[in-house]
Scaffold this motif. Structure first.
Motif, short mmCIF file in Angstrom:
data_model
loop_
_atom_site.label_atom_id
_atom_site.label_comp_id
_atom_site.label_asym_id
_atom_site.label_seq_id
_atom_site.Cartn_x
_atom_site.Cartn_y
_atom_site.Cartn_z
N PRO A 45 0.79 -1.23 0.00
CA PRO A 45 0.00 0.00 0.00
C PRO A 45 0.83 1.29 0.00
O PRO A 45 0.32 2.35 -0.34
N PHE A 46 2.11 1.20 0.37
CA PHE A 46 2.96 2.39 0.39
C PHE A 46 3.65 2.65 -0.94
O PHE A 46 4.33 3.65 -1.10
N ALA A 47 3.48 1.76 -1.91
CA ALA A 47 4.19 1.86 -3.18
C ALA A 47 3.82 3.11 -3.98
O ALA A 47 4.59 3.58 -4.80
N ARG A 48 2.66 3.66 -3.71
CA ARG A 48 2.24 4.89 -4.39
C ARG A 48 1.48 5.77 -3.41
O ARG A 48 0.99 5.30 -2.39
N ALA A 49 1.38 7.03 -3.73
CA ALA A 49 0.69 7.98 -2.86
C ALA A 49 -0.78 7.60 -2.73
O ALA A 49 -1.40 7.13 -3.69
N SER A 50 -1.33 7.80 -1.57
CA SER A 50 -2.73 7.50 -1.30
C SER A 50 -3.64 8.45 -2.08
O SER A 50 -3.32 9.61 -2.28
N THR A 51 -4.77 7.93 -2.49
CA THR A 51 -5.77 8.76 -3.18
C THR A 51 -6.83 9.26 -2.20
O THR A 51 -7.76 9.95 -2.61
N LEU A 52 -6.69 8.92 -0.93
CA LEU A 52 -7.64 9.37 0.08
C LEU A 52 -7.45 10.87 0.35
O LEU A 52 -6.40 11.42 0.04
N PRO A 53 -8.45 11.52 0.93
CA PRO A 53 -8.28 12.94 1.27
C PRO A 53 -7.03 13.17 2.12
O PRO A 53 -6.74 12.37 3.02
N TYR A 54 -6.34 14.21 1.82
CA TYR A 54 -5.08 14.58 2.50
C TYR A 54 -4.01 13.49 2.40
O TYR A 54 -3.11 13.45 3.21
N GLN A 55 -4.15 12.61 1.43
CA GLN A 55 -3.24 11.48 1.23
C GLN A 55 -3.11 10.64 2.51
O GLN A 55 -2.04 10.11 2.82
N ALA A 56 -4.21 10.50 3.23
CA ALA A 56 -4.22 9.68 4.44
C ALA A 56 -3.86 8.24 4.07
O ALA A 56 -4.24 7.77 3.00
N PRO A 57 -3.12 7.55 4.92
CA PRO A 57 -2.75 6.16 4.61
C PRO A 57 -4.00 5.27 4.51
O PRO A 57 -4.94 5.45 5.28
N PRO A 58 -4.00 4.31 3.60
CA PRO A 58 -5.14 3.38 3.48
C PRO A 58 -5.02 2.28 4.54
O PRO A 58 -4.66 1.14 4.24
N PHE A 59 -5.30 2.61 5.78
CA PHE A 59 -5.10 1.67 6.88
C PHE A 59 -5.87 0.38 6.71
O PHE A 59 -5.46 -0.66 7.22
N ASP A 60 -6.96 0.40 5.96
CA ASP A 60 -7.73 -0.81 5.73
C ASP A 60 -6.98 -1.82 4.86
O ASP A 60 -7.30 -3.01 4.86
N ARG A 61 -5.97 -1.37 4.13
CA ARG A 61 -5.18 -2.26 3.26
C ARG A 61 -3.79 -2.55 3.80
O ARG A 61 -3.08 -3.38 3.26
N ILE A 62 -3.37 -1.86 4.83
CA ILE A 62 -2.01 -2.00 5.36
C ILE A 62 -1.98 -3.13 6.39
O ILE A 62 -2.80 -3.16 7.30
N THR A 63 -1.01 -4.03 6.23
CA THR A 63 -0.79 -5.08 7.22
C THR A 63 0.53 -4.81 7.92
O THR A 63 1.36 -4.02 7.44
N ASP A 64 0.75 -5.50 9.03
CA ASP A 64 2.00 -5.32 9.77
C ASP A 64 3.22 -5.62 8.90
O ASP A 64 4.27 -5.01 9.05
N ALA A 65 3.08 -6.56 7.98
CA ALA A 65 4.20 -6.96 7.13
C ALA A 65 4.55 -5.92 6.07
O ALA A 65 5.60 -6.01 5.43
N ASP A 66 3.71 -4.92 5.86
CA ASP A 66 3.95 -3.91 4.83
C ASP A 66 4.94 -2.84 5.25
O ASP A 66 5.57 -2.20 4.41
N TYR A 67 5.09 -2.61 6.56
CA TYR A 67 5.90 -1.49 7.02
C TYR A 67 7.39 -1.65 6.74
O TYR A 67 8.02 -0.75 6.17
N LYS A 68 7.96 -2.76 7.15
CA LYS A 68 9.42 -2.91 7.04
C LYS A 68 9.91 -2.81 5.59
O LYS A 68 10.84 -2.05 5.32
N PRO A 69 9.31 -3.54 4.63
CA PRO A 69 9.79 -3.40 3.25
C PRO A 69 9.64 -1.98 2.71
O PRO A 69 10.49 -1.50 1.95
#
Length: 146
Positions: free
Chosen positions: A27-51
């Motif tokens: 989910p971090f591979a591209r900028a969020s399309t949500l308002p204020y580029q808020a992170p898409p927390f519904d798609r982010i898993t714990d395994a996404d942060y480190k990479p």
């Protein structure tokens, strides 16, 4: 300018030595399309942060090295503007990580800060970090504004 470069050197000194592209599914591979580029927390898993943070550090280090190795005389555009444009992936991943670990932690994320998680990377890349690029970035101080 010095504050920006010192901040970048602090952040980027911990960047990993090898660069790997972040998978498009992260989910971090591209900028969020949500308002204020808020992170898409519904798609982010714990395994996404480190990479994402590792790829962001590698991308930022490569960008700063490119800026430092530019043979052209230092100008506002090729130093300051370029420094401001780099690091967007790292900023997205670290901001979301910080928000999640401050609000709700779990056994995977624990109570660690990014510095605690990525501390070994600092030693791996200390000699190739932005701090070593500092003399090059200051190659032509007379041409820099203010």
């Amino acid at each position: 300018m010095i504050r920006t470069l010192m901040l970048a050197s602090t952040i980027l000194a911990a960047a990993p030595a090898s660069t790997q592209a972040l998978p498009a599914a992260n989910p971090f591979a591209r900028a969020s399309t949500l308002p204020y580029q808020a992170p898409p927390f519904d798609r982010i898993t714990d395994a996404d942060y480190k990479p994402a943070i590792e790829a962001g550090m590698a991308d930022s280090l490569a960008a700063v090295r490119t800026i430092a190795d530019d043979p052209a005389a230092s100008t506002f555009d090729n130093v300051i503007v370029a420094m401001e444009r780099q690091g967007r992936l790292l900023a997205r991943a670290q901001a979301a990580f910080g928000q999640v670990t401050q609000a709700n932690t779990n056994p995977t994320l624990g109570y660690q800060t990014p510095a605690e998680i990525f501390h070994p990377l600092h030693f791996e890349c200390e000699s190739t970090g932005v701090a070593s690029a500092w003399p090059t970035l200051r190659k032509n101080p007379g041409s820099m504004p203010g």
